[in-house]
Design a protein around this motif. Structure first.
Motif, PDB file in Angstrom:
ATOM      1  N   TYR A 181       0.745  42.410 -51.832  1.00  0.00           N
ATOM      2  CA  TYR A 181       0.202  41.622 -52.945  1.00  0.00           C
ATOM      3  C   TYR A 181      -1.075  42.271 -53.486  1.00  0.00           C
ATOM      4  N   MET A 182      -1.965  42.709 -52.586  1.00  0.00           N
ATOM      5  CA  MET A 182      -3.217  43.353 -53.016  1.00  0.00           C
ATOM      6  C   MET A 182      -2.927  44.671 -53.737  1.00  0.00           C
ATOM      7  N   TYR A 183      -1.949  45.441 -53.236  1.00  0.00           N
ATOM      8  CA  TYR A 183      -1.556  46.690 -53.883  1.00  0.00           C
ATOM      9  C   TYR A 183      -1.051  46.414 -55.303  1.00  0.00           C
ATOM     10  N   ASP A 184      -0.173  45.418 -55.426  1.00  0.00           N
ATOM     11  CA  ASP A 184       0.386  45.070 -56.726  1.00  0.00           C
ATOM     12  C   ASP A 184      -0.705  44.595 -57.683  1.00  0.00           C
ATOM     13  N   LEU A 185      -1.659  43.825 -57.200  1.00  0.00           N
ATOM     14  CA  LEU A 185      -2.765  43.329 -58.017  1.00  0.00           C
ATOM     15  C   LEU A 185      -3.645  44.477 -58.499  1.00  0.00           C
ATOM     16  N   CYS A 186      -3.969  45.392 -57.598  1.00  0.00           N
ATOM     17  CA  CYS A 186      -4.788  46.563 -57.975  1.00  0.00           C
ATOM     18  C   CYS A 186      -4.054  47.443 -58.980  1.00  0.00           C
ATOM     19  N   LYS A 187      -2.759  47.645 -58.759  1.00  0.00           N
ATOM     20  CA  LYS A 187      -1.971  48.488 -59.666  1.00  0.00           C
ATOM     21  C   LYS A 187      -1.937  47.895 -61.070  1.00  0.00           C
ATOM     22  N   ARG A 188      -1.740  46.586 -61.184  1.00  0.00           N
ATOM     23  CA  ARG A 188      -1.738  45.946 -62.507  1.00  0.00           C
ATOM     24  C   ARG A 188      -3.109  46.041 -63.173  1.00  0.00           C
ATOM     25  N   GLY A 189      -4.158  45.901 -62.395  1.00  0.00           N
ATOM     26  CA  GLY A 189      -5.509  46.017 -62.951  1.00  0.00           C
ATOM     27  C   GLY A 189      -5.791  47.420 -63.464  1.00  0.00           C
ATOM     28  N   LEU A 190      -5.430  48.431 -62.691  1.00  0.00           N
ATOM     29  CA  LEU A 190      -5.624  49.820 -63.129  1.00  0.00           C
ATOM     30  C   LEU A 190      -4.751  50.156 -64.335  1.00  0.00           C
ATOM     31  N   ASP A 191      -3.538  49.631 -64.364  1.00  0.00           N
ATOM     32  CA  ASP A 191      -2.666  49.869 -65.520  1.00  0.00           C
ATOM     33  C   ASP A 191      -3.284  49.326 -66.807  1.00  0.00           C
ATOM     34  N   LYS A 192      -3.961  48.195 -66.734  1.00  0.00           N
ATOM     35  CA  LYS A 192      -4.611  47.628 -67.924  1.00  0.00           C
ATOM     36  C   LYS A 192      -5.747  48.525 -68.405  1.00  0.00           C
ATOM     37  N   ILE A 193      -6.414  49.183 -67.475  1.00  0.00           N
ATOM     38  CA  ILE A 193      -7.499  50.095 -67.854  1.00  0.00           C
ATOM     39  C   ILE A 193      -6.937  51.404 -68.396  1.00  0.00           C
ATOM     40  N   ILE A 194      -5.891  51.913 -67.799  1.00  0.00           N
ATOM     41  CA  ILE A 194      -5.352  53.229 -68.145  1.00  0.00           C
ATOM     42  C   ILE A 194      -4.417  53.192 -69.350  1.00  0.00           C
ATOM     43  N   ASP A 195      -3.745  52.067 -69.612  1.00  0.00           N
ATOM     44  CA  ASP A 195      -2.776  51.986 -70.709  1.00  0.00           C
ATOM     45  C   ASP A 195      -3.317  52.445 -72.064  1.00  0.00           C
ATOM     46  N   PRO A 196      -4.541  52.077 -72.467  1.00  0.00           N
ATOM     47  CA  PRO A 196      -5.022  52.576 -73.770  1.00  0.00           C
ATOM     48  C   PRO A 196      -5.113  54.102 -73.833  1.00  0.00           C
TER      49      PRO A 196
END
Length: 142
Positions: A6-21
């Motif tokens: 769950y923590m891995y998935d949460l961190c991955k989604r957070g980083l994706d929001k930063i990196i997507d732009p």
């Protein structure tokens, strides 16, 4: 789903929001490292007197603008049609230097005025193109 997953998935989604732009232009066609506010990073950088940007000099005859498109070409006045050899560059007042990429007037200067009577650097304030006089001495190999 366990706590670690769950923590891995949460961190991955957070980083994706930063990196997507940053992933919007995958071709990297418009990618530059230039930061206009800092003006310490340049997009293109060239060295050497032969690669100097185009210069505008003051004509001693009519006080008009003389253009020298490159450092090895002649200096010519379009008003009174005088022409000077490129070796006389330092004998004339430098009015401006023009960016070869975007045609903007460049900021320029001399770092060692007691050694050189020619510009030693020029930077475009718009596209951060940079030219530098390559005057460093080569080191001897031992």
């Amino acid at each position: 789903m366990g706590t670690a997953a769950y923590m891995y998935d949460l961190c991955k989604r957070g980083l994706d929001k930063i990196i997507d732009p940053l992933r919007k232009d995958e071709s990297l066609e418009h990618f530059t490292l230039a930061i206009p506010e800092a003006q310490t990073t340049t997009v293109d950088s060239v060295q050497g007197w032969q690669r100097r940007p185009p210069a505008i000099l003051a004509c001693p005859g009519c006080d008009g603008d003389m253009e020298q498109p490159n450092a090895i070409g002649p200096i010519s006045c379009t008003n009174c049609w005088r022409e000077f050899p490129n070796e006389e560059f330092a004998d004339h007042e430098l009015r401006s230097m023009r960016c070869p990429r975007c045609e903007t007037e460049m900021q320029w200067g001399r770092r060692h005025p007691q050694l050189f009577d020619i510009p030693e650097w020029a930077t475009c304030p718009d596209c951060q193109y940079h030219w530098d006089l390559d005057h460093w001495f080569k080191r001897r190999r031992r």
